[in-house]
Structures are given as structure tokens and as C-alpha cells.
Write an enzyme that holds these catalytic residues in place. Structure first.
Site, PDB file in Angstrom:
ATOM      1  N   ASP A 180       0.829  -1.372  -0.229  1.00 53.67           N
ATOM      2  CA  ASP A 180      -0.101  -0.131  -0.152  1.00 53.67           C
ATOM      3  C   ASP A 180       0.988   1.141  -0.144  1.00 53.67           C
ATOM      4  O   ASP A 180       0.664   2.300   0.766  1.00 53.67           O
ATOM      5  CB  ASP A 180      -0.802   0.023   1.337  1.00 53.67           C
ATOM      6  CG  ASP A 180      -2.007   0.913   1.068  1.00 53.67           C
ATOM      7  OD1 ASP A 180      -2.436   1.322  -0.037  1.00 53.67           O
ATOM      8  OD2 ASP A 180      -2.689   1.191   2.147  1.00 53.67           O
ATOM      9  N   ASP A 197       2.093   2.064   7.323  1.00 52.17           N
ATOM     10  CA  ASP A 197       1.109   1.071   6.844  1.00 52.17           C
ATOM     11  C   ASP A 197       1.823   0.163   6.022  1.00 52.17           C
ATOM     12  O   ASP A 197       1.051  -0.451   5.066  1.00 52.17           O
ATOM     13  CB  ASP A 197       0.255   1.890   6.172  1.00 52.17           C
ATOM     14  CG  ASP A 197      -0.781   2.731   6.996  1.00 52.17           C
ATOM     15  OD1 ASP A 197      -0.697   2.489   8.203  1.00 52.17           O
ATOM     16  OD2 ASP A 197      -1.632   3.457   6.673  1.00 52.17           O
TER      17      ASP A 197
HETATM   18  P1  ADP Z   1      -4.840   6.889   4.873  1.00 54.55           P
HETATM   19  O1  ADP Z   1      -3.287   6.174   4.968  1.00 54.55           O
HETATM   20  O2  ADP Z   1      -5.617   6.638   3.869  1.00 54.55           O
HETATM   21  O3  ADP Z   1      -4.558   8.390   5.194  1.00 54.55           O
HETATM   22  P2  ADP Z   1      -4.811   5.933   7.542  1.00 54.55           P
HETATM   23  O4  ADP Z   1      -5.969   5.136   8.392  1.00 54.55           O
HETATM   24  O5  ADP Z   1      -3.658   5.222   7.449  1.00 54.55           O
HETATM   25  O6  ADP Z   1      -5.284   6.259   6.208  1.00 54.55           O
HETATM   26  O7  ADP Z   1      -4.662   7.164   8.351  1.00 54.55           O
HETATM   27  C1  ADP Z   1      -5.869   8.170   8.890  1.00 54.55           C
HETATM   28  C2  ADP Z   1      -4.781   9.385   9.138  1.00 54.55           C
HETATM   29  O8  ADP Z   1      -4.070   9.298  10.439  1.00 54.55           O
HETATM   30  C3  ADP Z   1      -4.079  10.051   8.235  1.00 54.55           C
HETATM   31  O9  ADP Z   1      -4.446  11.474   8.357  1.00 54.55           O
HETATM   32  C4  ADP Z   1      -2.762  10.022   8.578  1.00 54.55           C
HETATM   33  O10 ADP Z   1      -2.028  10.758   8.135  1.00 54.55           O
HETATM   34  C5  ADP Z   1      -2.733   9.710  10.100  1.00 54.55           C
HETATM   35  N1  ADP Z   1      -1.786   8.631  10.409  1.00 54.55           N
HETATM   36  C6  ADP Z   1      -1.785   7.552  10.129  1.00 54.55           C
HETATM   37  N2  ADP Z   1      -0.738   6.781  10.731  1.00 54.55           N
HETATM   38  C7  ADP Z   1      -0.050   7.968  11.539  1.00 54.55           C
HETATM   39  C8  ADP Z   1       1.270   8.204  12.378  1.00 54.55           C
HETATM   40  N3  ADP Z   1       1.878   6.971  12.698  1.00 54.55           N
HETATM   41  N4  ADP Z   1       1.512   9.346  12.762  1.00 54.55           N
HETATM   42  C9  ADP Z   1       0.578  10.275  12.702  1.00 54.55           C
HETATM   43  N5  ADP Z   1      -0.293  10.306  11.948  1.00 54.55           N
HETATM   44  C10 ADP Z   1      -0.621   9.172  11.276  1.00 54.55           C
HETATM   45 MG    MG Z   2      -2.098   5.139   6.179  1.00 54.97          MG
END
Ligand code: ADP
Ligand code: MG
Length: 344
Positions: A180, A197
Site C-alpha cells: 500500500d 502502513d
Molecule cells: P490513509 O493512509 O488512507 O490516510 P490511515 O488510516 O492510514 O489512512 O490514516 C488516517 C489518518 O491518520 C491520516 O491522516 C494519516 O496521515 C494519520 N496517520 C496515520 N498513521 C500515523 C502516524 N503513525 N502518525 C501520525 N499520523 C498518522
Molecule cells: Mg495510512
């Protein structure tokens, strides 16, 4: 790229079966729970205990955002953490799927690289399944490029791409396929890249709300990262997600798209309907680079990552070397085009 989640009716995909051009790479995670792998699961259970974080130990704060597999919260657990709470619905009751979740989690604990998000543990007691990682400061490449509309200067784009290539090269050396890789999963903080991710894609099988009956659900901004061999195996499934044939080589294709975004501040196949993108990519048509005025080396990297045949794509160490070979001093950005090459 279309800004809405699209669904395509069953029967739309007339691309035929996979034509055997897939790389032989296999996913390191097996979800087979029968016979021989029972012992593996028992051994795994013991190892996994040390990574199990009781949900109540977490200080869960505000929601940051919602992705395909659940909601991410900011939280505190021995410092700032990101907590991805899976949207499991009732499916977490399914033992085989829970075992699959644990196997994918088991992969994450093997990762230690400065360009990869730090996996800290997981909540593994249904119905509360969650993944706890370090909290990424800075912004995602997606936010920088597509929301803030900030263009990367070419030398900066090369540095960012090199760090992604290094993190990905490490993952692949450990036998882990990202599955991904996209600009939403790459953070940049003060010039340092952190990839998130990785290896989680199959967890989507656990999650409720990811499938609509008789429709292929196409999350926005997803298709342009999918290699032709993945596109060709998309199916509108009624019961479960298709088991998509992700490989190291499909990660390379996704990297090509990230590289395109870094260079052009845009999506490939922008404004084209999903059906058209699926049809074209599945048949080996690539985003035209005719309007992209960039040196040969830049386009060569793009085209090699987007090669129709997986075996013709380079690996990430070759990408890192190719990025280093781009003659940086020759490049300037024109105000009228992000990838303008100085002809002088
Ligand atoms: P996507 O990758 O489609 O944005 P996610 O579920 O991975 O969906 O992430 C949801 C939100 O959380 C996004 O705004 C992402 O930037 C934030 N996010 C994900 N992982 C982290 C992390 N480790 N630290 C800070 N923000 C995060
Ligand atoms: Mg993500």
C-alpha cells in the site's frame, strides 16, 4: 485523480485472467491455519505476547483521521503514539481472520529502519484490535503535494525518493511487501522520510464496511498505484476482498507513481474515470510523459518502475543508484512547469 470513492458493477472487469506475467515473489505471511502451521501459530502466540498492549493501558486522545481499515487516534503510551483502531465489526470473532491479523502484526515487529515508522505493539483482544506505532510529525507527501500544492524542488524530490527507496529496500530485504505504498503513507518531517502502513493490506479482510455487494469498491486515490497485474486481478466480490497478487514488483510500480507525483505535483491519469484507468493500465498503457520536460534519467526511472512486465522493473537498490546518477545541477524548475529542464 477522481475525488470520489467509486464503485463498479460486477461484470465490468473484462480483462481476463492473469496472464502469468506476475513475479514469482510470494507474501511472507501465510494465513493457512491447518495442520503444519498450527505449531507455528502456537510459537507465534508466545512471541506475540510481548507485543500485546492491553487497550486500557493506552491513553487514547483525539481521532486524527479515518482510513480504509479503521480510525487513527493520537495517543499516549510511554510518549506520543498513533493508534490505528481497526473497524472490525463482528468479523473479529472469526478465529482464522484473527490469526491472520496476528501474523501480519508479527511481520511488523521485524522492522527497524530510520525511514520506517516504529511499530510499538498491538491490541490483539477482540473486539478491540489496534496497531500502535510512533507518532509521525510533519506532513504526508499527499498533504504537501496535493493539498498544500507545494512543489518539491527537484533536488529535494530526489532526496525524498532516495529515502523512500532505502526504506523500501530494507523492507524487501526482510521479505516484507508493503502492498500500500502511496503518498498518504509517506511522512516528511524536516527532510526526513517515514514510511507507514506496510504489510497491512490483508487486514482489510477483517474490517467491516470495506465491501459493497456486487460492486468493486475503489477507494479514491488508489488505482493509480496498482500495477497492471493487480489491476487485471481485481474482481467485484460479494463475500470477501480479492486476494490481490501483491509482490515486491508491484511495490516498485507504486513507487513509480509516487515518483511521478513528486516530480509533477499531480496524479497520473488525472481526471480520467476509474473504468478508463483500469482498462488502460490493465493493457499496459502508461501515463504519457510527453508534456513532462525532464531529463532522460528521470523518465527512465519512471518508465522502468511502470514496466508492464513485473520482471522488467528494477529493485529498490537499483532505484537508489539511479536516483543518485541524476545530474542535479542540470535541473531547474520553470515557474510554468514543475519539471522543466533547462535547455541552456
Ligand atoms: P490513509 O493512509 O488512507 O490516510 P490511515 O488510516 O492510514 O489512512 O490514516 C488516517 C489518518 O491518520 C491520516 O491522516 C494519516 O496521515 C494519520 N496517520 C496515520 N498513521 C500515523 C502516524 N503513525 N502518525 C501520525 N499520523 C498518522
Ligand atoms: Mg495510512
Amino acid at each position: 485523480f477522481p475525488d470520489v470513492t467509486s464503485t463498479l458493477p460486477i461484470g465490468f472487469l473484462g480483462l481476463g485472467d492473469n496472464d502469468g506475467t506476475n513475479s514469482p515473489d510470494i507474501d511472507v505471511v501465510s494465513t493457512n491455519t491447518s495442520n503444519g502451521s498450527d505449531k507455528t501459530l502456537i510459537d507465534l502466540a508466545a512471541t506475540m505476547k510481548e507485543w500485546d498492549i492491553p487497550y486500557d493501558d493506552l491513553n487514547v486522545k483525539e481521532a486524527i483521521g479515518k482510513g480504509r481499515i479503521g480510525t487513527v487516534y493520537r495517543g499516549q503510551w510511554h510518549g506520543d503514539v498513533a493508534i490505528k483502531v481497526l473497524d472490525t465489526g463482528s468479523s473479529a470473532d472469526n478465529d482464522a481472520q484473527l490469526a491472520a491479523f496476528k501474523l501480519e502484526i508479527a511481520v511488523l515487529r521485524k522492522t527497524r529502519h530510520e525511514n520506517l515508522v516504529l511499530f510499538m505493539g498491538a491490541c490483539m483482544t477482540p473486539p478491540r484490535l489496534a496497531i500502535v506505532t510512533s507518532f509521525c510529525k510533519g506532513q504526508t507527501l499527499y498533504t504537501i503535494i496535493h493539498l498544500n500544492k507545494n512543489a518539491f524542488k527537484i533536488n529535494k524530490a530526489i532526496i525524498v525518493a532516495s529515502q523512500i527507496a532505502q526504506g523500501m529496500s530494507y523492507l524487501h530485504a526482510r521479505g516484507i511487501i508493503h502492498k500500500d505504498l502511496r503518498t498518504k503513507n509517506v511522512f516528511v518531517d524536516s527532510g526526513k522520510v517515514v514510511i507507514t502502513d506496510f504489510g497491512l493490506f490483508h487486514i482489510t479482510k477483517l474490517c467491516s464496511g470495506v465491501q459493497k455487494e456486487n460492486r468493486l469498491r475503489v477507494p479514491k486515490g488508489w488505482l493509480c498505484y496498482l500495477a497492471p497485474e493487480i489491476i487485471r486481478s481485481l474482481k467485484a466480490m460479494q463475500q470477501s476482498q480479492p486476494d490481490l497478487p501483491f509482490t515486491k514488483m508491484s511495490d516498485l510500480y507504486a513507487f513509480g507513481t509516487v515518483w511521478y507525483e513528486l516530480l509533477c505535483n499531480d496524479w497520473p491519469f488525472r481526471s480520467q474515470p476509474c473504468e478508463t484507468v483500469i482498462w488502460q493500465v490493465g493493457r499496459g498503457v502508461k501515463q504519457s510523459l510527453s508534456t513532462v520536460a525532464a531529463p532522460r534519467e528521470v523518465k527512465e526511472i519512471l518508465m522502468s518502475c511502470w514496466a508492464f512486465r513485473p520482471a522488467e522493473r528494477p529493485d529498490f537498490s537499483q532505484i537508489a543508484k539511479a536516483l543518485n546518477r541524476i545530474p542535479r545541477t542540470r535541473l531547474i524548475r520553470s515557474p510554468s512547469h514543475p519539471c522543466q529542464l533547462s535547455r541552456s
